[in-house]
Structures are given as C-alpha cells and as structure tokens.
Write a protein that holds these residues in place. Structure first.
Motif, mmCIF file in Angstrom:
data_model
loop_
_atom_site.group_PDB
_atom_site.id
_atom_site.type_symbol
_atom_site.label_atom_id
_atom_site.label_comp_id
_atom_site.label_asym_id
_atom_site.label_seq_id
_atom_site.Cartn_x
_atom_site.Cartn_y
_atom_site.Cartn_z
ATOM 1 N N UNK A 70 0.873 -1.172 0.000
ATOM 2 C CA UNK A 70 0.000 0.000 0.000
ATOM 3 C C UNK A 70 0.910 1.222 0.000
ATOM 4 N N UNK A 71 0.877 1.973 -1.088
ATOM 5 C CA UNK A 71 1.839 3.037 -1.314
ATOM 6 C C UNK A 71 1.362 4.355 -0.697
ATOM 7 N N UNK A 72 2.278 5.063 -0.056
ATOM 8 C CA UNK A 72 1.950 6.358 0.538
ATOM 9 C C UNK A 72 1.628 7.370 -0.555
ATOM 10 N N UNK A 73 0.685 8.267 -0.309
ATOM 11 C CA UNK A 73 0.328 9.275 -1.308
ATOM 12 C C UNK A 73 1.538 10.101 -1.751
ATOM 13 N N UNK A 74 1.646 10.273 -3.073
ATOM 14 C CA UNK A 74 2.705 11.100 -3.622
ATOM 15 C C UNK A 74 4.012 10.398 -3.903
ATOM 16 N N UNK A 75 4.108 9.120 -3.565
ATOM 17 C CA UNK A 75 5.358 8.384 -3.782
ATOM 18 C C UNK A 75 5.502 7.957 -5.246
ATOM 19 N N UNK A 76 4.429 7.475 -5.840
ATOM 20 C CA UNK A 76 4.482 7.054 -7.236
ATOM 21 C C UNK A 76 4.434 8.270 -8.162
ATOM 22 N N UNK A 77 5.134 8.171 -9.271
ATOM 23 C CA UNK A 77 5.201 9.289 -10.210
ATOM 24 C C UNK A 77 3.903 9.481 -10.974
ATOM 25 N N UNK A 78 3.133 8.396 -11.159
ATOM 26 C CA UNK A 78 1.955 8.476 -12.025
ATOM 27 C C UNK A 78 0.634 8.215 -11.313
ATOM 28 N N UNK A 79 0.672 7.927 -10.027
ATOM 29 C CA UNK A 79 -0.556 7.697 -9.265
ATOM 30 C C UNK A 79 -0.433 8.371 -7.901
#
Length: 237
Positions: A70-79
C-alpha cells in the motif's frame, strides 16, 4: 495457572507471527529493490514485486487471505494513491483487489486513515490490527499485519497481509487443547484472537475486562487465563 502451558501458547504465537512477518520482509525487500532500481518510481514498476506477493500467498496457503503493498500518497510518479493488493481465494489464482481511490468519489477508500497504515507510518514499526470483520472483502474475521517500507528516511508505504482469524486460531489449536487452563489470547481492546474456550468466539469481547493479563513482548496482545470448566471433575468436553 499453568506457567508451562501459557509459555507454550506464547511461544507458538510468536512463531506464527514471526513466520507471517518473515513473508512480509521478503515483499519489503523486493519493494526497496524496485524503488532503488527505478528512475521514477511508477505504478508499472510494482509488477516486479508481484512474484514475492504471490509467493507469500502460496507459502501461507489458507492462512493469508491477501497480501501486497500500500503506497503512501505522492510516492508514485503516475498515481497519487495505489494498492498493489492481491487476494487468495481457496484453490484459485490470486485476484487483484480493485478499490476506489478517487477522493472525489462517494466510494473513496482513504486507506491512510486506517490504523494498519497510520500506525506504521507514525511509529515506523510493525503493527497488527484486529480481529475485525472484513466487510469490504471476505466478510470474515481478519487480522491485518503491516510493516513500514522506508528508504533513506522516505516513507514509501506499508507491506501487509490479511490473516484469517479462524486459520490463525487453528494453528494454535494443538497447544490450546493441551492446556488444563482456559487460555484466551486478546488484543488491546479485549477482543478474542484465539482461545480454547467454546464460550468465547473469535472477535467477541472478553466478558471480564478487568481480568489479569500477561502481555506478550513486542505484540499488541495479551494472554488471559482462568480455570477451565469441567477440568478435573470427570466432565467430558
């Protein structure tokens, strides 16, 4: 109280928990490798983590109902937000869990508010939540195990696993059944995680909130004991 039997239950609990977190550590290592190898960490890059997620589901068959990142908000470049989460229906291939991550939608799932995400983000330590009824997924009692993913001080999110309470309790059945003492494993809210008492179903609240508890080191759980009904009086259970 039988210290020997309580000790055996405690040891078994720690062994099971260590095995689950061991599987999460493998997913975590894959996430870190993926992040370091990516020039601009994107959603598609998480495909390289799936083999470890699937291996976790296979290795812990019937115990872990779902696992992933579960990825923290703003970590992924496209989501802005993302769950790379896969469920494991009995005797089926893993199924991707598709949730509504649009903050403007009525069905928006704000996972950052969930304790299994928020606590590891704050403490940077492992966490266990439950038992709770997973209404959105399997409609069964679950425990959620999570561990923080962090690289060079940056919080990336958490890796986690949903564990079926019934299967967790089944793994303890041998040591619980051997005890002449009623032994109940409870969480911090006094909800039953596992027990050898037919009076206390998993997820129920302990009837005596003031009962003496033996905290388990490094776990948010305690063991409560009492004389088991019928033991020593010729009553068959």
């Amino acid at each position: 109280m039988s210290d020997r039997h309580v000790g055996q239950v405690a040891d078994r609990v720690h062994t099971i928990v260590a095995d689950i977190f061991g599987s999460l550590d493998r997913i975590l290592a894959s996430v870190v490798t993926c992040y370091r190898a990516s020039g601009s960490f994107a959603c598609a890059d998480l495909a390289t983590v799936r083999p470890e997620i699937f291996a976790c589901l296979s290795r812990t068959n019937e115990v872990v109902a779902g696992a992933g990142v579960i990825v923290a908000p703003g970590v992924l470049a496209d989501r802005r937000r993302w769950l790379e989460w896969w469920q494991a229906p009995p005797e089926q291939d893993p199924i991707f869990l598709d949730v509504d991550l649009d903050p403007d939608s009525l069905g928006f799932y704000d996972y950052t508010a969930a304790a299994w995400f928020a606590v590891p983000e704050r403490t940077r330590r492992r966490h266990i939540v439950g038992p709770y009824v997973d209404y959105g997924g399997t409609d069964t009692y679950m425990l959620t195990f999570t561990a923080p993913a962090e690289v060079d001080g940056r919080f990336l999110g958490v890796v986690g696993a949903d564990v079926r309470v019934a299967r967790f309790e089944a793994l303890l059945l041998g040591v619980l059944a051997a005890s002449p003492t009623e032994i109940t494993l409870v969480n911090g809210e006094g909800r039953v995680v596992a027990t050898n008492s037919p009076r206390l179903p998993a997820g129920s609240l302990l009837p005596d909130p003031g009962a003496e508890r033996l905290p388990l080191p490094e776990l948010p759980w305690s063991i409560v004991t009492s004389v088991r009904a019928g033991v020593g009086h010729g009553v068959k259970r």
